[in-house]
Design a protein around this motif. Structure first.
Motif, PDB file in Angstrom:
ATOM      1  N   LEU B 200       0.832  -1.212   0.000  1.00  0.00           N
ATOM      2  CA  LEU B 200       0.000   0.000   0.000  1.00  0.00           C
ATOM      3  C   LEU B 200       0.863   1.259   0.000  1.00  0.00           C
ATOM      4  N   LEU B 201       1.946   1.205   0.758  1.00  0.00           N
ATOM      5  CA  LEU B 201       2.820   2.381   0.850  1.00  0.00           C
ATOM      6  C   LEU B 201       3.538   2.660  -0.464  1.00  0.00           C
ATOM      7  N   ALA B 202       3.678   1.632  -1.284  1.00  0.00           N
ATOM      8  CA  ALA B 202       4.348   1.823  -2.571  1.00  0.00           C
ATOM      9  C   ALA B 202       3.481   2.625  -3.537  1.00  0.00           C
ATOM     10  N   GLY B 203       2.209   2.734  -3.220  1.00  0.00           N
ATOM     11  CA  GLY B 203       1.305   3.479  -4.091  1.00  0.00           C
ATOM     12  C   GLY B 203       1.063   4.894  -3.600  1.00  0.00           C
ATOM     13  N   ARG B 204       0.208   5.580  -4.305  1.00  0.00           N
ATOM     14  CA  ARG B 204      -0.141   6.949  -3.898  1.00  0.00           C
ATOM     15  C   ARG B 204      -1.253   6.838  -2.856  1.00  0.00           C
ATOM     16  N   ILE B 205      -0.945   7.227  -1.670  1.00  0.00           N
ATOM     17  CA  ILE B 205      -1.913   7.051  -0.585  1.00  0.00           C
ATOM     18  C   ILE B 205      -1.702   8.145   0.458  1.00  0.00           C
ATOM     19  N   ASP B 206      -2.785   8.541   1.101  1.00  0.00           N
ATOM     20  CA  ASP B 206      -2.658   9.525   2.180  1.00  0.00           C
ATOM     21  C   ASP B 206      -2.208   8.777   3.425  1.00  0.00           C
ATOM     22  N   ILE B 207      -0.941   8.822   3.665  1.00  0.00           N
ATOM     23  CA  ILE B 207      -0.346   8.007   4.731  1.00  0.00           C
ATOM     24  C   ILE B 207      -0.795   8.459   6.122  1.00  0.00           C
ATOM     25  N   ALA B 236       8.407   5.592   5.135  1.00  0.00           N
ATOM     26  CA  ALA B 236       7.609   6.067   3.993  1.00  0.00           C
ATOM     27  C   ALA B 236       7.173   7.523   4.172  1.00  0.00           C
ATOM     28  N   GLY B 237       7.570   8.125   5.298  1.00  0.00           N
ATOM     29  CA  GLY B 237       7.307   9.554   5.473  1.00  0.00           C
ATOM     30  C   GLY B 237       6.090   9.891   6.310  1.00  0.00           C
ATOM     31  N   ALA B 238       5.605   8.948   7.120  1.00  0.00           N
ATOM     32  CA  ALA B 238       4.460   9.263   7.989  1.00  0.00           C
ATOM     33  C   ALA B 238       4.856  10.358   8.978  1.00  0.00           C
ATOM     34  N   ASP B 239       3.925  11.264   9.226  1.00  0.00           N
ATOM     35  CA  ASP B 239       4.188  12.364  10.161  1.00  0.00           C
ATOM     36  C   ASP B 239       4.126  11.809  11.587  1.00  0.00           C
ATOM     37  N   PRO B 240       5.238  11.869  12.333  1.00  0.00           N
ATOM     38  CA  PRO B 240       5.228  11.261  13.677  1.00  0.00           C
ATOM     39  C   PRO B 240       4.542  12.134  14.726  1.00  0.00           C
ATOM     40  N   ASN B 241       4.083  13.308  14.321  1.00  0.00           N
ATOM     41  CA  ASN B 241       3.511  14.225  15.315  1.00  0.00           C
ATOM     42  C   ASN B 241       2.013  14.471  15.139  1.00  0.00           C
ATOM     43  N   VAL B 242       1.350  13.602  14.422  1.00  0.00           N
ATOM     44  CA  VAL B 242      -0.097  13.785  14.256  1.00  0.00           C
ATOM     45  C   VAL B 242      -0.804  13.222  15.493  1.00  0.00           C
TER      46      VAL B 242
END
Lengths: 188, 272
Positions: B200-207, B236-242
């Motif tokens: 899933l992360l390899a695709g375009r997705i709102d992580i 994959a670049g998930a925001d760790p501060n959400v």
């Protein structure tokens, strides 16, 4: 075992199961250290009140997720540290410039008049000197020092909360104490 | 800072001096704050107790054992079973009939993923289906079967039916596909299904898409102690501060759960 003698982690577990009295015991136990950590970091009583409320609201909300194997004070100060960082990032620059002035006014307002004018003046001067000395420390050093002296966190725990290495934390603490030693020299 | 470590002389006295001066400072939080905090805590405690008390159903109560309730219960169960027997064959035959019409079954993932970026997932419905043949070939070569089978189960029945090999007006809109993919990502993160997660992360997705409680895939991975998933999401670049709707950040959740490895990984990624 009475509530007062129960470890923080046990009280948190009881609160997570719905015992509000356990939370009150925890709050009273850590109220002043949390308050001093926040107030001496931000240097403004009104903001400290606001952040204090946010921190303890977060503790109440997150209680069901709390695992007793995590040390309560480390967790508490992680939350407090994060709220302060958020405030620093969003606050206007002039807030920090008002620090001494605000601290001084606050101390004047809350000084106990029953202790007499002379004692009041001395207390005011000493509290003011402490606030001023802390304000002169770089933010990171002040934060690390307050975390250790008010929260009782170890160097490792401070490193973990602030996201720096053990050595960096240790150096910050040492420099903070050196500066405070010089700044508080006349109040020895 | 200079290069030499500062001397330690006299530093032990600093703490004593600090405490002496600190004791003279009578500032404290306002009483209003204390009341507000304790009230808030009491409300949460009451909510927690209410949730605990609302779950169990006491079957030993006399009223629950009255014959008329027993008749209703058994009657309801029998009706449900009968309905299941009548409806199940209908769905089974419908799926069997779909198979010959969709030779490249594995491509039928409903997420908002570009086939060109994600060969493991294959083509998607709508405009992207024009590129389906190439993607189908790649999907057959590289997609692991269990992963695809799980993705199939993540689809809603209506979406599954709306996935022919050519563009169809019945295909779900892009927003719906995107929501499905985000939900699939959260489920994979929560259960620690690394193959699906990586695909899933390899695709375009709102992580950083959130569930109704404001929890991202990263937060769910943290809460469920899924170290690999946390690492994959951070890489994959998930925001760790959400933070979630309660204001809890992933780092606070990791510290609260005594998950030191995850907390360390979050901090390395800039979490607060």
């Amino acid at each position: 075992m009475t509530e007062a003698a129960e470890p923080d982690e046990v009280l948190m577990g009881r609160y997570a199961r719905g015992d509000a009295a356990a939370f009150e015991c925890l709050y009273r136990r850590h109220e002043m250290r949390t308050w001093r950590y926040i107030e001496r970091n931000v240097g403004n009583r009104a903001i400290a009140d606001e952040l204090m409320q946010e921190v303890w609201f977060a503790v109440a909300r997150q209680a069901p997720r709390y695992q007793p194997s995590a040390r309560f004070t480390t967790w508490l100060f992680t939350i407090a540290h994060n709220r302060i960082i958020d405030w620093v990032r969003t606050s206007r620059p002039q807030t920090s410039l008002e620090r001494h002035e605000v601290a001084s006014v606050v101390i004047q307002l809350i000084a106990d008049p029953s202790s007499g004018p002379l004692a009041e003046a001395v207390a005011h001067e000493q509290s003011s000197a402490l606030a001023q000395a802390l304000a002169e420390l770089p933010v990171e050093q002040r934060d690390a020092f307050l975390m250790q002296i008010e929260g009782g966190l170890s160097v490792e725990e401070i490193a973990a909360v602030t996201g720096v290495s053990f050595e960096t934390s240790k150096t910050r603490l040492r420099y903070a104490r050196m500066k405070l030693r010089d700044l508080l020299q006349e109040h020895a | 800072m200079n290069e030499f470590p500062p001397p330690n002389e006299g530093l032990e006295d600093v703490d004593k001096r600090y405490r002496r001066l600190s004791d003279r400072d009578s500032s404290r939080p306002s009483e209003a704050i204390r009341r507000a905090v304790l009230r808030h805590a009491a409300e949460h405690a009451a909510q927690g107790r209410a949730q605990e008390n609302s779950t169990p159903i006491e079957f030993r109560r006399r009223s629950a054992n009255q014959p008329r309730w027993r008749v209703a219960t058994y009657g309801g169960l029998a009706a449900a079973a009968l309905a299941g027997l009548l409806i199940a064959p209908h769905f089974l035959t419908e799926r069997a009939a779909e198979k010959p019409a969709t030779p490249a079954e594995p491509r039928a993932f409903t997420g908002n993923v570009r086939p060109s970026q994600n060969p493991a997932l294959g083509a998607v419905a709508g405009a992207d289906a024009r590129r389906a043949p190439m993607a189908q070939g790649r999907a057959r070569e590289s997609a692991p079967a269990p992963q695809l089978a799980q993705m199939q189960t993540m689809r809603t029945p209506s979406a599954a039916r709306a996935m022919p090999s050519s563009p169809s007006p019945a295909a779900p809109p892009a927003a719906a596909r995107s929501l499905d993919a985000a939900r699939a990502l959260r489920e994979a993160a929560q259960s620690g299904n690394d193959q699906t997660l990586k695909a899933l992360l390899a695709g375009r997705i709102d992580i950083d898409a959130r569930d109704p409680s404001g929890r991202t895939a990263l937060m769910l991975a943290v809460l469920n102690d899924q170290k690999e998933a946390v690492n994959s999401l951070l890489a994959a670049g998930a925001d760790p501060n959400v933070a979630d709707t309660s204001g809890t950040t992933p780092l606070e959740a990791a510290v609260a759960g005594a998950r030191s490895e995850i907390a360390a990984a979050l901090r390395r990624a800039g979490a607060r």
